[in-house]
Design a protein around this motif. Structure first.
Motif, PDB file in Angstrom:
ATOM      1  N   VAL A  63     -65.051  -8.714  22.843  1.00  0.00           N
ATOM      2  CA  VAL A  63     -64.176  -9.469  21.931  1.00  0.00           C
ATOM      3  C   VAL A  63     -64.342  -8.992  20.495  1.00  0.00           C
ATOM      4  CG1 VAL A  63     -63.961 -11.526  23.324  1.00  0.00           C
ATOM      5  CG2 VAL A  63     -65.860 -11.310  21.766  1.00  0.00           C
ATOM      6  N   ARG A  89     -56.473  -8.914  15.737  1.00  0.00           N
ATOM      7  CA  ARG A  89     -56.329 -10.368  15.859  1.00  0.00           C
ATOM      8  C   ARG A  89     -55.202 -10.764  16.795  1.00  0.00           C
ATOM      9  NH1 ARG A  89     -55.835 -12.722  10.256  1.00  0.00           N
ATOM     10  NH2 ARG A  89     -54.592 -14.227  11.378  1.00  0.00           N
ATOM     11  N   ARG A  92     -56.573 -10.938  20.264  1.00  0.00           N
ATOM     12  CA  ARG A  92     -57.591 -11.955  20.551  1.00  0.00           C
ATOM     13  C   ARG A  92     -57.038 -13.078  21.425  1.00  0.00           C
ATOM     14  NH1 ARG A  92     -62.281 -11.100  18.156  1.00  0.00           N
ATOM     15  NH2 ARG A  92     -62.405 -10.159  16.086  1.00  0.00           N
ATOM     16  N   GLN A  96     -60.700 -13.953  25.433  1.00  0.00           N
ATOM     17  CA  GLN A  96     -61.424 -15.027  24.759  1.00  0.00           C
ATOM     18  C   GLN A  96     -62.826 -15.151  25.323  1.00  0.00           C
ATOM     19  OE1 GLN A  96     -61.151 -17.167  22.302  1.00  0.00           O
ATOM     20  NE2 GLN A  96     -59.236 -16.255  21.608  1.00  0.00           N
ATOM     21  N   LEU A 172     -54.773 -21.234  23.522  1.00  0.00           N
ATOM     22  CA  LEU A 172     -54.256 -19.919  23.160  1.00  0.00           C
ATOM     23  C   LEU A 172     -53.642 -19.199  24.350  1.00  0.00           C
ATOM     24  CD1 LEU A 172     -57.143 -18.651  20.893  1.00  0.00           C
ATOM     25  CD2 LEU A 172     -54.892 -19.345  20.170  1.00  0.00           C
TER      26      LEU A 172
ATOM     27  N   ILE D 171     -64.233 -16.725  14.944  1.00  0.00           N
ATOM     28  CA  ILE D 171     -63.766 -15.339  14.812  1.00  0.00           C
ATOM     29  C   ILE D 171     -63.076 -14.914  16.099  1.00  0.00           C
ATOM     30  CG2 ILE D 171     -64.486 -12.949  14.486  1.00  0.00           C
ATOM     31  CD1 ILE D 171     -66.825 -13.989  12.868  1.00  0.00           C
ATOM     32  N   ALA D 172     -63.704 -15.269  17.233  1.00  0.00           N
ATOM     33  CA  ALA D 172     -63.137 -14.853  18.518  1.00  0.00           C
ATOM     34  C   ALA D 172     -61.787 -15.519  18.761  1.00  0.00           C
ATOM     35  CB  ALA D 172     -64.104 -15.199  19.640  1.00  0.00           C
ATOM     36  N   LEU D 173     -61.595 -16.732  18.215  1.00  0.00           N
ATOM     37  CA  LEU D 173     -60.298 -17.390  18.382  1.00  0.00           C
ATOM     38  C   LEU D 173     -59.207 -16.666  17.608  1.00  0.00           C
ATOM     39  CD1 LEU D 173     -61.106 -21.180  18.102  1.00  0.00           C
ATOM     40  CD2 LEU D 173     -60.192 -20.001  20.068  1.00  0.00           C
ATOM     41  N   GLY D 174     -59.594 -15.886  16.621  1.00  0.00           N
ATOM     42  CA  GLY D 174     -58.601 -15.135  15.870  1.00  0.00           C
ATOM     43  C   GLY D 174     -58.206 -15.786  14.562  1.00  0.00           C
TER      44      GLY D 174
END
Lengths: 343, 391, 305, 286
Positions: A63, A89, A92, A96, A172, D171-174
């Motif tokens: 990630v 981004r 991402r 996850q 997401l 951060i990983a969620l964006g």
């Protein structure tokens, strides 16, 4: 099946700053020494290994919480290692990560409602009027009551925190989930239900899981393929088979499975065998061993096979020995596999 | 023969936002000479807090607020909490504790016990070794402790407080000059200890700092440190938690062997039931600061044994098969002890099955007592009131 | 032999560092028009050979705005003079040699600052000891509160009250030292920092391990505590050095502080430059000492990602 | 009991209220005419004890009360001027020095170290000598050179939280980096630090202004400051604190500004410490 994720020769080094007298010294500590594998859509890939073998580093590299020293990651056929963070981004959403400690992965000063709002606003698909209904739908997916929304993370139990974290990620709509020890820090009473929930979500949404754990029993029960790591290298990839115990061939996998069976299966029975595991912990790992089997200093099989010089001079490649079965060993335990590897 | 350790009504409290929670409430058990007792429970059940706070190692307010703890060693009896009443007073049901005075008092007692007669192996040993000292410095200190305790008479534990006590309580430093012969003896002893915990090259380990060693090595070094003073009582606090399976196997081997060879008593705290079942003689089951069942390990850990507390049954099921979750979840929590009746009844499968009004009424209104179901096997549950006749 | 070589290399490194820093400071000085003018006068007076012949002598007044090269030449000449015969130049105001700053003024200032540092650390340690052992009793709490209040008073007021209130003509040095050690929140800050570090140490896992093994706590915590103590002292040193300047001015002690303020008021730029160099040297050496202690005592490595 | 606990903060609140009233009074500049009228032909440094026309007496040809009241706004202005550069530089340096390894991070880190190493007063003195005496620019410079304290606290907080999983999770969620730094770290976990530092630097700025005025470096015609009052009070020999306040030789010109400075800075520091303690308590609970 299509490969959704491909990893090619991934390497990661850490640096240890030491002082020897007056001088400073930088020592390289390789965490991953060239790892390649593929993940197919909709499968559960289990990664096992001891602490310090680079499992968590691998998850964080996937990630891009850490930057790899070299190597490539291909996400849906596209190289994501070279692109800058701002561009990544977008990707991402697809990949996850679920962190080990359920409490530490939520901001302790924010209540649950705000956690959700932030993530839903990030997707940009939902209008602000519909936030609340979306949040309720997410909570329903993970079997939580809406009453948790007003609470803070420290007021929830570990299982609830884990569920909140999962629901937040599901907002997401990811395709790959990296589960870094998802049940290790939970109590035994909650473990079972969380594993059930994870499996249920996987079936319902056709998610791809990369399940990192040192709990071999759970991994064997859950995953479609298992990837065994030792000191930053993949030593074996195999499909778990519940009928026979002889479906893994690398000597290290054997030691691991034996110990797991010994530690976890039975109550009350114990046959001490103190000399068995000593070799694993006494020897120091070589910092970099390009021309040597990394497991050789600890290997039973090495002694059993009469200390062949190949092990000390040639690094065994990850060979395809059967369907979905790869071993990195010159002398795997299964004779048939060995013959095939030389053919 | 009288038991080596007696714990009576030990109550530990923690203050959170003007309310009292009890990590341990009226805990009562004993350890016979030569016996290992296991304490099982999930995280938050108060098993570690119980043991650490009775030796003065806890660091929260108010800590221990009641109880009695008595050690009977070969050369005398030590009461640990006998001066507790001087430091705790109750006002409107809330305890007020003079922490500083209490700390000073219990440190004086525990200093003569800890590391000498009582050895503790804490979990996560790599972090409990002093990162600023080398391994041989650790070992040397513990070995010289042994010499000191043999040479010097013990301080009487209940000595009154005095302003100058901080001057007198200075121990002789462990690096007081020792003759070269004795120094060699210390080194030899250190090597012997390291070999005892199966190090092949003791000299290499002795010159290392703790951060240069792996977690398993540190764990074995802390076992060596514990064995250095030949303690009569050993406390193992979650020795296998957070270690890898191969390491767990090797450590269980080692502890098993030590348990067999040395004549020690002890307590093992863990939530790892297979480990507990291998190494102990008796088991105490704790949940939310309360003991619910005490009995021999063969009876408690046997899946077919009929007399079993519902929580123990649940724990066994979830440990062996991950099936426990479906039978009802016991959520670990800290209790305020204000409700009437059994605190487990909402989750208890027995309570849900039985519809008899008299049985339910007892659970609703009265706190369950211990009932003896077998010799030395006690269960705290109203369901076993009548089974108590089996003897 | 090898160690000698190492020492020599180290000495050269230190000298080079000093040269770079002083050059930067000189540049800062020269960048100010007022300083250029004043220093130009000085150069024309004492080092006329540095200025080229084409400097225009307009009327009776000397045009003191020299070309930049002249200042740099002056800088190198000045440096060589210092290294050669310890000639630090002359005061622009009174013409006295500046090397006398190395005598009584410097000694007094250093004495004040270092003793103040030691005193404040010592008092803070004593207070921490009081707090940890008798912190529950009321008189001790009141005493600590009172100390906090006294410590929150600024140097100017504290020194003023002591000097003019007690009407001391020539105060013994212990009084300014105490003022420097206590005033302006120095004591409170040191106390808070020490107790915070102690709290960190006491809540650490290895402290629990030490206690559980029944070891000698004083012996085990000596190293980590020394490290944090030296770090705190190093962090407080600049503030104390600044404090001595004010206290000296108020108490009329003829040391660096008084010299500095006089130099500021008299536009004596060379003197200011020398004082800046001296302060730089002390701060560098204090930092160096701090780093040395950290290196020698802390064996833990740092992981870099 | 609860009433008593509330009374604990009463002196602080009362003093701050009085301070703000003084500021208001000083700004409105409403004084009776007889206070303004100083009798001519007085000796400049002569102190005249209180009289009916001048409630606190005359000193240096000014009514003492007027100079005391008018000094309050100038100390407030000093604090306010220092605050802005302090906050801006502190937050920028703190965030910059805790970023990823790189030249910018190195630069910020070195800058913090260098600025921390020099005594603030000495730097201010040299600046005053080189570039002229102007109290406002000196105070702005003071704000800038005391910014490293805030920067280090912010840096510590960010580095401490960086290790936590929830930052990795965000951060990983964006989430964008600025949201993470300014919302998750600075707003939710760093606001108490910033608040307590604001009170601290306010007190420090008041003191620095007084010191500079005391050293005769903040002086301009018509400028009022407690430090300046103290400076003048030095010049009179026969006055002493150790007399009864009604004695004509009681040193009121020195006592008045001292009370103002001590009280104000103690109140501000107390509030700053209170916020810090609350932060510690929050940490214990969360």
């Amino acid at each position: 099946m299509i490969d959704i994720l491909e990893v090619r020769d991934l390497r990661k080094d850490f640096y240890l700053k030491e002082r020897v007298g007056w001088r400073k010294r930088k020592r390289v500590i390789p965490a991953l020494r060239g790892v390649s594998f593929t993940v197919r859509r909709g499968e559960i890939l289990g990664i096992v290994g001891e602490s310090g073998c680079g499992k968590t580093t691998l998850g964080k590299l996937l990630v891009r919480l850490l930057e790899p020293s070299s190597g490539d990651i291909l996400l849906k056929g596209r190289r994501v290692t070279a692109m800058p963070q701002s561009q990544f981004r977008k990707y991402r959403r697809i990949i996850q990560m679920v962190f080990q400690n359920p409490y530490a992965s939520l901001n302790p000063a924010m209540n649950i409602q705000k956690h959700f709002e932030e993530v839903i606003a990030l997707t940009g698909k939902v209008r602000p009027q519909q936030f609340q209904s979306r949040i309720y739908a997410l909570l329903k997916q993970v079997h939580l009551q809406p009453s948790v929304l007003t609470q803070y993370p420290h007021q929830l139990s570990g299982g609830e925190c884990r569920r909140v974290g999962l629901a937040r990620i599901l907002a997401l709509e990811p395709e790959i989930l990296i589960l870094d020890e998802p049940v290790a820090s939970l109590d035994i009473s909650i473990k079972g239900s969380i594993i059930d929930l994870l499996l249920e979500l996987q079936k319902k949404k056709n998610l791809t899981y990369i399940w990192i754990s040192h709990d071999i029993e759970v991994i064997q029960r859950v995953s479609h393929r298992i990837l065994v790591m030792f000191a930053g290298e993949i030593v074996e990839i195999f499909t778990p088979n519940h009928e026979s115990q002889e479906h893994f061939n690398h000597p290290y996998t054997r030691v691991l499975m034996e110990a797991a069976a010994k530690v976890q299966r039975h109550l009350g029975l114990w046959t001490p065998n103190p000399e068995r595991y000593e070799r694993l912990f006494e020897s120091q790992l070589p910092a970099d061993a390009p021309n040597q089997c990394i497991y050789q200093p600890y290997c039973d099989r090495f002694i059993h096979a009469g200390s062949p010089s190949v092990c000390c001079s040639v690094k065994p490649p990850l060979r395809h020995v059967a369907d979905q079965h790869y071993v990195a060993c010159h002398f795997p335990w299964n004779e048939k596999a060995r013959v095939r590897s030389y053919a | 023969m009288k038991p080596l350790l007696e714990v009576e009504n030990l109550t530990v409290a923690i203050q959170r936002q003007n309310q009292l929670l009890y990590p341990a409430y009226r805990v009562q058990f004993e350890v016979e000479v030569g016996e290992f007792v296991g304490i099982v429970g999930e995280s938050g059940s108060g098993k570690t807090v119980t043991i650490l706070s009775l030796l003065g190692l806890e660091n929260f307010y108010p800590g221990v607020i009641g109880g009695q703890v008595r050690f009977r060693f070969r050369d005398g009896e030590v009461s640990i909490l006998d001066r507790l009443d001087d430091f705790v007073r109750f006002q409107n049901g809330m305890p007020h504790k003079n922490v500083i005075g209490w700390r000073r008092s219990i440190h004086r007692i525990s200093r003569n016990l800890l590391g000498r007669k009582v050895a503790i192996i804490l979990q996560d040993s790599q972090k409990t070794l002093n990162p600023f000292l080398k391994i041989h410095q650790h070992l040397r200190e513990m070995i010289l402790h042994n010499v000191e305790t043999a040479r010097q008479p013990q301080n009487p534990p209940g000595r009154p407080l005095s302003l100058m006590s901080f001057v007198r309580r200075q121990q002789p430093a462990f690096d007081t000059p020792v003759s070269p012969v004795a120094l060699d003896a210390v080194q030899e002893e250190a090597i012997r200890l390291l070999r005892r915990v199966q190090f092949r090259e003791p000299m290499r380990v002795m010159n290392a700092y703790p951060h240069e060693l792996s977690g398993g090595m540190c764990q074995r070094i802390s076992i060596a440190l514990a064995l250095a003073t030949r303690p009569e009582f050993l406390v193992l606090d979650e020795p296998t938690t957070g270690l890898d399976v191969t390491l767990q196997a090797s450590l269980t081997d080692l502890l098993f062997e030590i348990r067999q060879r040395e004549s020690m008593s002890g307590i093992v705290i863990s939530h790892d039931l297979p480990f507990i079942s291998r190494i102990t003689d008796r088991v105490v089951v704790m949940f939310s600061g309360e003991i619910w069942e005490i009995g021999p390990v063969k009876e408690i850990m046997h899946p077919e044994f009929p007399w079993k507390h519902p929580y123990t049954r649940f724990l066994l099921q979830s440990a062996t098969s991950h099936q426990g979750a479906r039978n009802g979840v016991f959520v670990p929590r800290l209790e305020q002890r204000k409700r009437k009746g059994c605190i487990l009844r909402a989750e208890c499968p027995l309570y849900r099955q039985v519809k008899k009004a008299a049985f339910r009424k007892k659970c609703d209104t009265r706190w369950p007592e211990f009932f003896q179901v077998y010799p030395r096997h006690h269960i705290r549950c109203w369901a076993f009131e009548n089974e108590g006749s089996v003897k | 032999m090898r160690s000698l070589l190492k020492i020599a290399v180290f000495g050269i490194q230190v000298m080079a560092l000093l040269l770079v820093i002083t050059a930067i400071e000189f540049t800062v000085f020269v960048s100010s028009p007022a300083a250029r003018q004043e220093m130009g006068k000085y150069i024309l007076k004492y080092y006329p050979e540095l200025v080229d012949g084409d400097v225009v002598m307009a009327s009776q007044e000397v045009d003191t705005r020299l070309p930049l090269m002249a200042y740099w030449r002056f800088y190198f000449l000045w440096m060589t003079n210092i290294l050669k015969d310890w000639n630090w130049g002359y005061s622009q105001f009174s013409g006295e040699p500046l090397s006398h700053l190395w005598g009584y003024p410097l000694r007094t200032t250093l004495l004040l600052a270092v003793m103040g540092l030691l005193f404040s650390t010592g008092i803070a340690l004593f207070l921490v000891f009081l707090q940890r052992n008798w912190g529950e009793s009321r008189p001790v709490r009141w005493f600590l509160q009172g100390t906090r209040f006294v410590s929150s008073i600024h140097y100017i007021i504290l020194a003023y009250f002591v000097y003019y209130g007690l009407n001391l003509k020539n105060p013994p040095l212990i009084i300014p030292v105490l003022i420097i050690a206590v005033g302006n929140g120095v004591l409170t800050d040191t106390l808070d920092l020490i107790s915070e570090d102690l709290k960190n140490i006491f809540s650490s896992r290895y402290y629990q391990g030490i206690r559980a093994r029944g070891s000698n706590v004083y012996r085990h915590l000596a190293k980590p505590f020394t490290i944090s103590l030296v770090r705190i002292m190093n962090a407080k040193f600049p503030m104390l050095l600044g404090g001595t300047f004010i206290v000296e001015y108020i108490m009329n002690i003829r040391a660096m502080g008084l010299e500095t303020i006089q130099a500021v008021l008299q536009d004596d730029h060379l003197k200011l430059l020398v004082i800046t160099f001296l302060v730089t040297i002390f701060i560098l050496s204090s930092n160096f000492f701090n780093r040395l202690v950290q290196q020698k005592l802390d064996p833990r490595p740092v992981i870099e990602i | 009991m609860r009433k008593l606990r509330r009374l604990k903060y009463l002196p602080i609140g009362a003093f701050l209220t009085v301070y703000f009233l003084l500021i208001l009074w000083g700004w409105l500049d409403i004084f009776p005419r007889q206070w303004r009228e100083v009798p001519p032909r007085t000796i400049v440094s002569q102190y005249y004890p209180p009289s009916v026309a001048h409630p606190l007496g005359i000193f240096f040809q000014k009514d003492l009360l007027i100079s005391f009241v008018k000094s309050a706004p100038s100390s407030f202005v000093a604090g306010t001027i220092t605050l802005l550069p302090f906050l801006v530089f502190g937050i920028l340096l703190g965030v910059g020095s805790s970023m990823k390894q790189g030249s910018l991070q190195q630069l910020c880190h070195r800058l913090i170290e260098i600025m921390n190493a020099f005594p603030k007063l000495v730097v201010l003195l040299i600046y005053a000598a080189l570039f002229g005496v102007n109290i406002y620019s000196l105070l702005i410079l003071f704000g800038i050179i005391s910014a490293p304290k805030l920067a280090e606290l912010i840096r510590g907080k960010i580095l401490e939280l960086k290790r936590e999983d929830f930052i990795d999770a965000t951060i990983a969620l964006g989430l964008p980096i600025r949201t993470i730094v300014f919302k998750h770290i600075l707003w939710y976990h760093g606001r108490n630090i910033v608040a307590s530092q604001i009170f601290y630097i306010f007190a420090m700025a008041v003191l620095m202004e007084a010191s500079l005025s005391y050293l005769n470096l903040g002086i301009r015609y018509g400028y009022y400051s407690w430090g300046l009052m103290l400076h003048y009070a030095t010049s009179v020999g026969h006055l002493s604190f150790f007399r009864w306040p009604w004695h004509p030789d009681f040193n009121l010109p020195a006592v008045l500004p001292s009370v103002g400075l001590i009280g104000l800075t103690y109140c501000l520091m107390y509030i700053s410490r209170l916020i810090q303690e609350r932060e510690m308590q929050m940490k214990g609970i969360l």
